[in-house]
Design an enzyme around this catalytic site. Structure first.
Site, mmCIF file in Angstrom:
data_model
loop_
_atom_site.group_PDB
_atom_site.id
_atom_site.type_symbol
_atom_site.label_atom_id
_atom_site.label_comp_id
_atom_site.label_asym_id
_atom_site.label_seq_id
_atom_site.Cartn_x
_atom_site.Cartn_y
_atom_site.Cartn_z
ATOM 1 N N TYR A 96 -7.636 3.660 4.034
ATOM 2 C CA TYR A 96 -6.585 3.408 3.705
ATOM 3 C C TYR A 96 -6.026 1.312 5.073
ATOM 4 O O TYR A 96 -5.402 1.083 4.661
ATOM 5 C CB TYR A 96 -5.312 4.220 5.256
ATOM 6 C CG TYR A 96 -3.887 3.562 5.464
ATOM 7 C CD1 TYR A 96 -2.947 3.610 3.756
ATOM 8 C CD2 TYR A 96 -3.882 3.136 6.138
ATOM 9 C CE1 TYR A 96 -1.900 2.705 4.308
ATOM 10 C CE2 TYR A 96 -2.377 2.635 6.363
ATOM 11 C CZ TYR A 96 -1.476 2.612 5.450
ATOM 12 O OH TYR A 96 0.325 2.053 5.075
ATOM 13 N N GLU A 98 1.011 -0.825 0.012
ATOM 14 C CA GLU A 98 0.031 0.114 0.065
ATOM 15 C C GLU A 98 0.848 1.216 0.614
ATOM 16 O O GLU A 98 0.530 2.803 -0.744
ATOM 17 C CB GLU A 98 -0.835 -0.028 1.586
ATOM 18 C CG GLU A 98 -1.682 1.133 1.383
ATOM 19 C CD GLU A 98 -2.674 1.187 0.107
ATOM 20 O OE1 GLU A 98 -3.629 2.234 -0.650
ATOM 21 O OE2 GLU A 98 -3.068 0.502 -0.250
ATOM 22 N N GLU A 99 1.858 1.897 0.638
ATOM 23 C CA GLU A 99 2.661 2.017 0.786
ATOM 24 C C GLU A 99 3.383 2.679 -0.148
ATOM 25 O O GLU A 99 4.218 4.388 -0.693
ATOM 26 C CB GLU A 99 3.898 1.907 2.119
ATOM 27 C CG GLU A 99 2.606 2.112 3.060
ATOM 28 C CD GLU A 99 2.242 3.307 3.605
ATOM 29 O OE1 GLU A 99 3.157 5.309 3.002
ATOM 30 O OE2 GLU A 99 1.575 3.943 5.052
ATOM 31 N N SER A 100 4.345 2.061 -0.827
ATOM 32 C CA SER A 100 4.942 2.013 -2.229
ATOM 33 C C SER A 100 5.078 1.031 -3.027
ATOM 34 O O SER A 100 5.771 1.280 -4.099
ATOM 35 C CB SER A 100 6.477 2.264 -1.733
ATOM 36 O OG SER A 100 6.832 0.431 -1.349
#
Length: 176
Positions: free
Chosen positions: A143, A56-58
């Protein structure tokens, strides 16, 4: 003692793998998966959670930089990186170590409630400490839901693979 020995062997293997990795990005993803598994074991954080957060982040891009200044696979902010001893946020091993250490701290702080852990990873622990599950941001809820979906999907895939693996072993045992 046995865990420490296994951890040392795994760390040595990772260092060898890092030394043998070509300068290109052909094996960066594979190496980052190994680092994520290693630090998840060291800090006793579910590896599926670490992987879901990196997804999800990168998107597993070690050079990702957000508009807010978060960097690397686990998108560490400068303050979080410093707090967990990360000197170079672009180094995969340091970035993952710092991010997983932060997840472990959050997991302890929120008594294992992965919804709160995930929300706090995204916005920082202070707003979540104050309001717990009453955070109202649609962005934070989105998120948490996306990470939760990825986490559950990874756990289901592992369970299915382990079941298939056991079935193969049972068949092999029946037919010498």
């Amino acid at each position: 003692m046995r865990r420490a020995g296994l951890s040392c062997v795994l760390l040595a293997l990772l260092q060898v793998a890092a030394a043998q990795t070509p300068t290109g990005t052909s094996n960066v993803h594979g190496l980052s998966i190994l680092w994520a598994e290693y630090y998840a074991k060291v800090y006793r954080v579910p590896v599926d959670l670490v992987d879901a957060i990196i997804d999800e982040e990168s998107g597993w891009n070690p050079y990702a930089v957000s508009k807010k200044g978060a960097v690397g696979l686990m998108q560490l902010m400068p303050q979080t990186a410093a707090r967990f001893g990360v000197r170079n946020r672009f180094r995969m091993d340091e970035n993952i170590r710092g991010g997983v250490a932060y997840l472990a701290w959050l997991n302890h702080e929120f008594q294992g409630d992965l919804r709160l852990v995930t929300a706090a990873y995204y916005v920082g622990e202070n707003p979540i400490l104050l309001r717990r599950l009453e955070y109202s941001s649609a962005d934070v809820q989105g998120y948490v839901n996306r990470v939760a979906r990825r986490y559950r999907a990874r756990r289901r895939r592992k369970a299915k693979f382990e079941l298939m693996e056991r079935s193969v072993i049972e068949v092999e045992d029946e037919h010498p």
